[in-house]
Scaffold this motif. Sequence first.
Motif, short mmCIF file in Angstrom:
data_model
loop_
_atom_site.label_atom_id
_atom_site.label_comp_id
_atom_site.label_asym_id
_atom_site.label_seq_id
_atom_site.Cartn_x
_atom_site.Cartn_y
_atom_site.Cartn_z
N PRO A 181 35.42 37.03 71.13
CA PRO A 181 33.99 37.25 70.85
C PRO A 181 33.16 37.07 72.13
CG PRO A 181 34.97 35.68 69.30
CD PRO A 181 35.95 35.88 70.41
N ILE A 214 46.48 53.91 68.47
CA ILE A 214 46.36 52.88 67.43
C ILE A 214 44.89 52.52 67.20
CG2 ILE A 214 46.93 50.47 66.88
CD1 ILE A 214 49.60 51.01 68.50
N ASP A 215 44.14 52.44 68.29
CA ASP A 215 42.72 52.12 68.18
C ASP A 215 41.99 53.23 67.42
OD1 ASP A 215 40.33 50.84 68.59
OD2 ASP A 215 40.24 51.21 70.74
N LEU A 249 41.24 46.24 61.58
CA LEU A 249 42.00 46.85 62.66
C LEU A 249 43.38 47.22 62.10
CD1 LEU A 249 41.31 44.29 65.55
CD2 LEU A 249 39.95 46.28 64.90
N LEU A 266 38.61 41.28 70.49
CA LEU A 266 39.18 40.09 69.84
C LEU A 266 38.59 38.80 70.41
CD1 LEU A 266 40.98 40.16 67.41
CD2 LEU A 266 42.86 39.43 68.84
N PHE A 306 36.12 47.66 75.50
CA PHE A 306 35.84 48.78 74.59
C PHE A 306 34.39 49.25 74.68
CE2 PHE A 306 39.20 46.09 72.77
CZ PHE A 306 40.26 46.97 72.91
N GLY A 360 38.70 39.56 77.23
CA GLY A 360 39.53 39.72 76.02
C GLY A 360 39.11 40.93 75.20
N GLY A 361 39.15 42.06 75.84
CA GLY A 361 38.77 43.32 75.20
C GLY A 361 37.36 43.71 75.58
N MET A 413 40.32 44.10 81.55
CA MET A 413 40.10 43.93 80.12
C MET A 413 41.25 44.52 79.31
SD MET A 413 36.97 46.64 79.87
CE MET A 413 37.03 48.22 80.71
N GLY A 414 42.39 44.71 79.99
CA GLY A 414 43.54 45.28 79.31
C GLY A 414 43.87 46.67 79.77
N ALA A 417 31.59 48.88 64.90
CA ALA A 417 31.48 47.72 65.78
C ALA A 417 32.61 47.77 66.81
CB ALA A 417 31.57 46.43 64.97
N HIS A 418 32.42 47.06 67.91
CA HIS A 418 33.46 47.05 68.95
C HIS A 418 34.61 46.12 68.60
CE1 HIS A 418 30.04 48.72 71.18
NE2 HIS A 418 30.94 49.24 71.98
N ALA A 419 34.27 44.99 67.98
CA ALA A 419 35.29 44.06 67.52
C ALA A 419 36.32 43.69 68.59
CB ALA A 419 36.00 44.62 66.28
N LEU A 426 31.08 52.90 72.77
CA LEU A 426 32.39 52.47 72.28
C LEU A 426 33.44 53.37 72.91
CD1 LEU A 426 34.19 50.83 70.22
CD2 LEU A 426 33.76 52.69 68.61
N GLY A 483 47.89 52.39 72.83
CA GLY A 483 46.67 51.70 72.44
C GLY A 483 45.58 52.65 71.97
#
Lengths: 153, 737
Positions: B353, B650-651, B677, B351, B403, B400-401, B61-62, B347-349, B510, B647
Amino acid sequence: MPVELTINNVSKTIDVEPDTPLLWVLRDTLNLHGTKYGCGMGLCGACTVIVAGQAIRSCLTQVSTVAGKPITTIEGLSSDGSHPVQVAWEKIDVPQCGYCQAGQIMSATALLSRTPHPTDADIDAAMSGNLCRCGTYPRIREAIHQAATLQKA
Amino acid sequence: MNLNRRSFLKVSALTTGALTLRLYIPQAQAQAHAKQNLKPTAFIKIAPDGTVTIKARGPEMGQGIKTELPMLIAEELDVDWKNVRVEQADLDEATYGSQSAGGSTSTPKSWDPLRRVGAAGRQMLVTAAAISWSVPASECTTDAGCVLHKSTGKKATYGELAAKAAALPCPVLDTVTLKDPKDYRIIGKSQTGVDTPHIVTGKPLFGIDVSLPGMLYAAIEKCPVFAGKVKTANLDQIKQMPGIRQVLVIDGTIKAAAYTAPEPGMEPGIAIVADTWWQAQKARKALKVEWDLGPAQTQSSDNFQKQAEALLAAPPVTTVRTYGDIDAVLKTSAKVVEATYTFPFLAHATLEPMNATAQWTNGKLEMWVPSQNPGSGSALVAKSLGISEKDITVHLTRVGGGFGRRLMNDYMVEAAWLAQRVQAPVKLLWSREDDTTHDAYRAGGFVGLKAGLDAQGKLVAWRHHMVTYGDGGKLSPGANIGSDEFPSGFASHYALYTSAIPLMLRTGYLRAPGDNAYAFVGQSFLDELAIAAGRDPLEFQLEILSNKMVPVPGEENTPKGPRDLNPERMKGVLQLVAEKSNWANRKREPGRGLGIAGYFCHLGYFAEVADVSVDKDNKVKVNHVWAAGDVGSEIINPRAAESMGFGGVIDGMGEMAQEITLADGKVQQTNFHQHPLMRMKQVPPIEVFWIKSNFAPTGLGEPTLPPILPAVGNAIYAATGKRVRTLPLQKSGFSWA
């Protein structure tokens, strides 16, 4: 309604409702899955493609408005990763999750085509419409500078 | 029960039941578990031409494990990384061991067993060569995909030996010999992500990219209020719209009651299945639904605030840990500092969905899912649909993410439920608005703090009362706090309490669960105390870390393990980041300041310094960030590790300006304009430095994040004299430039 599209130098006639966003035509009608859905409101840039040299948000672009115009998606840069922006992205190993990267790469490509040697300020201006949830921004900046060098070479 | 801070998710499992049970397994147990359950030979395939295929077991997931975990195997197998192909394994935990990714556990739970998998493979190849050459195996060596016998000059490639080796018994993993780390050729060298070439060319890797012949697309309209149900809707009209195949009412399984459930449940709603997703979405816009909103409609953030104030003023409900004589000492301290800190729902948001694709054929279910926790997902689907897990095949797509959002597998259940009813492959996709308004949110909190300093300005007492959400003594998922929350054990007198506001909303984990908020609270308050004491914040914290620790009763003689804060490691990263940021010689000027913070979580130690400017409109610009980390003896994939450092910073900065609020029971934020973000122009240069300590390597998904929030908050104070006690920043009068 039939719409004629020129995508990655290939012309295709497709039959969709004319208000369908280009994003969904690319993804679900043409099976070009590189372009991503992120927000549907032009806020995140994951759906960025290049139409007639301009980076646009395909989630907000009705397909009928780009009929006949040259459209480039991530798949059209090169299929083997040989485009300078792709080469730089791979060399710097920019992606984390990778989901936003097609949009980032298309915005970067549009930037480099009009500004071959962008400054950090140019990068800030051109890339701030593309969100990255993982925080790859420092790597993206590095890769754009690298791609500028590769383009020159 | 001792609720130890570092076993945070384990605690959650105990208190909330089965779902989280697989999320966090203590390291030693994880290794034992993995060793018992994995089949070493399933990970490695060697073709006659020497190409080595290694299975990646966990979801990517990154965080980089699709590259990193196969690196561990390849290192000990002793092959050239350039000859390695990596393949994502399908879900099969009996073969691969744990396939969940969360809590920064992938590295610690894989470091030992997966290196042993590689070493076992190497040993089998050596044995095969030794048998064919009639020489002792002990005289054979390996080098980059070849076995060699020096005295006879014999040499064979792994490709030549593979068939023979495969017929041999696999050695017991505990018995294999591992390399001396000084001989590593793959570990510790930056390797490009194995999917990077596919990402930059736009190949379909993610869950959302799955495409099957005859596939239909689904969207689900859900009640804006938690657990609200469909009363009536214009379903007949919707069915007539272009491309619509089926419209289904989902009764759901979640109840309109305080949510402390171990499982996400199925939300009620209306599913629209169409030829394309856009058609399903368009039809949604024409939906006219009358909802039975239920009791959750009375919930609002304003109300929560009032309840929190009342609870903070009242005696706490739950004691997490107390020792010493907190109330008496607070009365007699030379100086007492009090403050209330507040942090919101988030929220986790991710990218990408939420989405999942499912196909139901003759009683068998096949799924393609971007999940962090596919094993639990499969079990949940089986339970929800009343089918056997044996009849479910799960393919792991790139994620795709994550978190933490994709530890919940609600979307997986929805897709499976739809596939059972639609008789065609179905791809379910949530819109961004669905994703933002139906998340499992990071729980908010309100923390009353009171601390005492003695006449010399030393910390003597710390009282911590966190009001969060739950149901009586039972906290919402992700809202727990551990008994070792810093400075627990380091202050002479200490108390940590919780109280809960009843909440009818799903909460969850989270990235750096809890820690992403508790670091902000604890490390900001510590900065306040240092300033109240007239001390340097770094020196003040180092002094606290040097205190003799107050043991947990009954654990006086228990040796410290990796989940216990090691003060020397914490001091190490604080001192390193101070040195790199030139903390001691920092300039003090109006409108610009440096802030420092450190935090230990998920087995990793990080300290960060932020250099921040604040203009006359209270716009905050972060000029530079220095981060120092200690995650053990090896930085396995250095470039990827540095990226994780960037990351996390920034997160964490992003979280400082985000909030989810409720009004009339509805989540008020729907998309990125309301849950922003960080953007390119807001991101400073970040430098990441490592201490390589004598401990087994641990994960990087989480520990990089928590310190940045207090580091920035403390820098804002240094620049302006104004303390950020309430997040988001806007609620403390600041915003990002």
